[in-house]
Design an enzyme around this catalytic site. Sequence first.
Site, short mmCIF file in Angstrom:
data_model
loop_
_atom_site.label_atom_id
_atom_site.label_comp_id
_atom_site.label_asym_id
_atom_site.label_seq_id
_atom_site.Cartn_x
_atom_site.Cartn_y
_atom_site.Cartn_z
N GLU A 35 0.81 -1.22 0.00
CA GLU A 35 0.00 0.00 0.00
C GLU A 35 0.85 1.27 0.00
O GLU A 35 0.40 2.33 0.42
CB GLU A 35 -0.96 -0.04 1.19
CG GLU A 35 -1.91 -1.22 1.12
CD GLU A 35 -2.81 -1.32 2.32
OE1 GLU A 35 -3.76 -0.51 2.40
OE2 GLU A 35 -2.59 -2.17 3.18
N SER A 37 -6.85 -2.30 2.33
CA SER A 37 -7.15 -1.81 0.98
C SER A 37 -7.61 -2.89 0.02
O SER A 37 -7.45 -2.77 -1.18
CB SER A 37 -5.94 -1.07 0.39
OG SER A 37 -5.74 0.14 1.07
N TYR A 76 -9.29 2.15 -5.96
CA TYR A 76 -8.24 3.09 -6.31
C TYR A 76 -8.00 3.28 -7.80
O TYR A 76 -7.34 4.22 -8.19
CB TYR A 76 -6.93 2.65 -5.65
CG TYR A 76 -7.02 2.58 -4.15
CD1 TYR A 76 -7.21 3.73 -3.39
CD2 TYR A 76 -6.94 1.36 -3.49
CE1 TYR A 76 -7.30 3.68 -2.01
CE2 TYR A 76 -7.03 1.30 -2.09
CZ TYR A 76 -7.20 2.46 -1.38
OH TYR A 76 -7.30 2.40 -0.01
N ARG A 133 -12.29 3.73 11.22
CA ARG A 133 -13.47 3.57 10.37
C ARG A 133 -14.01 2.18 10.62
O ARG A 133 -13.29 1.19 10.44
CB ARG A 133 -13.13 3.74 8.89
CG ARG A 133 -14.38 3.89 8.00
CD ARG A 133 -14.05 3.70 6.52
NE ARG A 133 -13.72 2.31 6.24
CZ ARG A 133 -12.66 1.91 5.53
NH1 ARG A 133 -11.80 2.79 5.06
NH2 ARG A 133 -12.43 0.62 5.34
N ASP A 135 -16.63 -0.78 9.74
CA ASP A 135 -17.37 -1.26 8.58
C ASP A 135 -18.36 -2.35 8.99
O ASP A 135 -17.98 -3.30 9.71
CB ASP A 135 -16.42 -1.82 7.52
CG ASP A 135 -15.40 -0.79 7.05
OD1 ASP A 135 -15.58 0.41 7.36
OD2 ASP A 135 -14.43 -1.18 6.37
N GLU A 137 -15.29 -5.21 9.99
CA GLU A 137 -13.94 -4.94 10.48
C GLU A 137 -13.83 -3.48 10.86
O GLU A 137 -14.72 -2.67 10.58
CB GLU A 137 -12.90 -5.28 9.42
CG GLU A 137 -13.02 -4.45 8.16
CD GLU A 137 -11.99 -4.85 7.10
OE1 GLU A 137 -11.35 -5.90 7.25
OE2 GLU A 137 -11.84 -4.08 6.13
N ASN A 169 -10.86 -0.29 10.55
CA ASN A 169 -9.61 0.10 9.91
C ASN A 169 -8.98 1.18 10.78
O ASN A 169 -9.55 2.26 10.94
CB ASN A 169 -9.88 0.63 8.49
CG ASN A 169 -8.62 0.76 7.67
OD1 ASN A 169 -7.62 1.28 8.15
ND2 ASN A 169 -8.68 0.30 6.44
N GLY A 190 -8.30 5.04 4.67
CA GLY A 190 -7.96 5.96 3.59
C GLY A 190 -8.19 7.38 4.05
O GLY A 190 -9.22 7.69 4.65
#
Length: 360
Positions: free
Chosen positions: A15, A188, A257, A296, A298, A311, A313, A317
């Site tokens: 990443e 990602s 992306y 974040r 999810d 999950e 993060n 991002g």
Amino acid sequence: MKTRIGLLYGGKSAEHKVSMQTALAVTKALDFENYEIYPIYITEEGEWVKGPQLNAPAENVKQLEFADGTNLPTPSFTPALFQAGGKEEGKTLDVIFPLLHGPNGEDGTVQGLLELLNLPYVGNGVLASSAGMDKVIMKNIFAQAGLPQVDYVSALRSEWEKDSDKVYGLVEERLGYPCFVKPANLGSSVGISKASNKQELEEAFKEAFQFDRKIIVEQGVVAREIEIGVLGNDEPECSVVGEIVPKKDFYDYKAKYEDGDTAMIIPAEITEEQYADLKGMAIAAFKALDCSGLVRADFFLTKDGQFLINEVNTMPGFTPFSMFPLLWKHAGVEYPQLIEKLVNLGIERHAEKQKIKYTF
């Protein structure tokens, strides 16, 4: 007095490019009237390079790679990387902002280094970072916390190489098809595949094991993909809710992306009661992992209205067009303000840790 920030970015990770884009966005958003910004770049080979103090936002990624012929010392790691230059020569930076995604950056390794150096830094600590990166450990902790989630199994490469049919059989028995195969320690959506039959499952295992020695396989579920931002330390707050609508079967790396094959709906259409439930679950997940700074979270929202945590993060991002900053923008927190809040939270958490007594 200006706050001295060390931007830590790049990294020896799949990443790397994502991190570079994040660093570029952050330099453009920081207020140079209030901050001194010192770039600390980790190359794709794992070499550390400290650039000169930025006097203006970076114009492009190449500038952050110091590809403009700047005369820099030989790449190496020394504590001097975390010291200011110029008039502030030798003074330790006030806070480090790790803008690293994936292994060797988001997994607790860099956080442990900064802890040993006793430096304030933005974002999650060692435990939350490492547990949040390892999807198997994370889901085990969520299960212990009583958070509902899809069924899953995990496997090591050594187990798979010894008896692949046994591993495939366990997946088919416990989960069935469709299922999703993922590297346990990567973000990602790199290395993730959907398997609808035995042949696809075998190919998915081969793909995932290229990126990790451990993988997780999750049961497929028909549901909406709902995300929410969490911000804070001991008293976290939640953003508005967003929804990911992929045009493909799932939200993979290319969709995120490269292709733009997704739609982000902010705010997502859910009821006030559902929002209250979601906030409660997101904060419970944040606290279960002992998170700090930002997360974040999810979720899946099934047809019968049940939320399942997918999950968290711990370094999502973070460009202005990424979900996490957009969620907070819709909550009234603009991108530069969000960065400022995170910097202050990192300094606040470090000050709290200094109260701990280490001698008897």
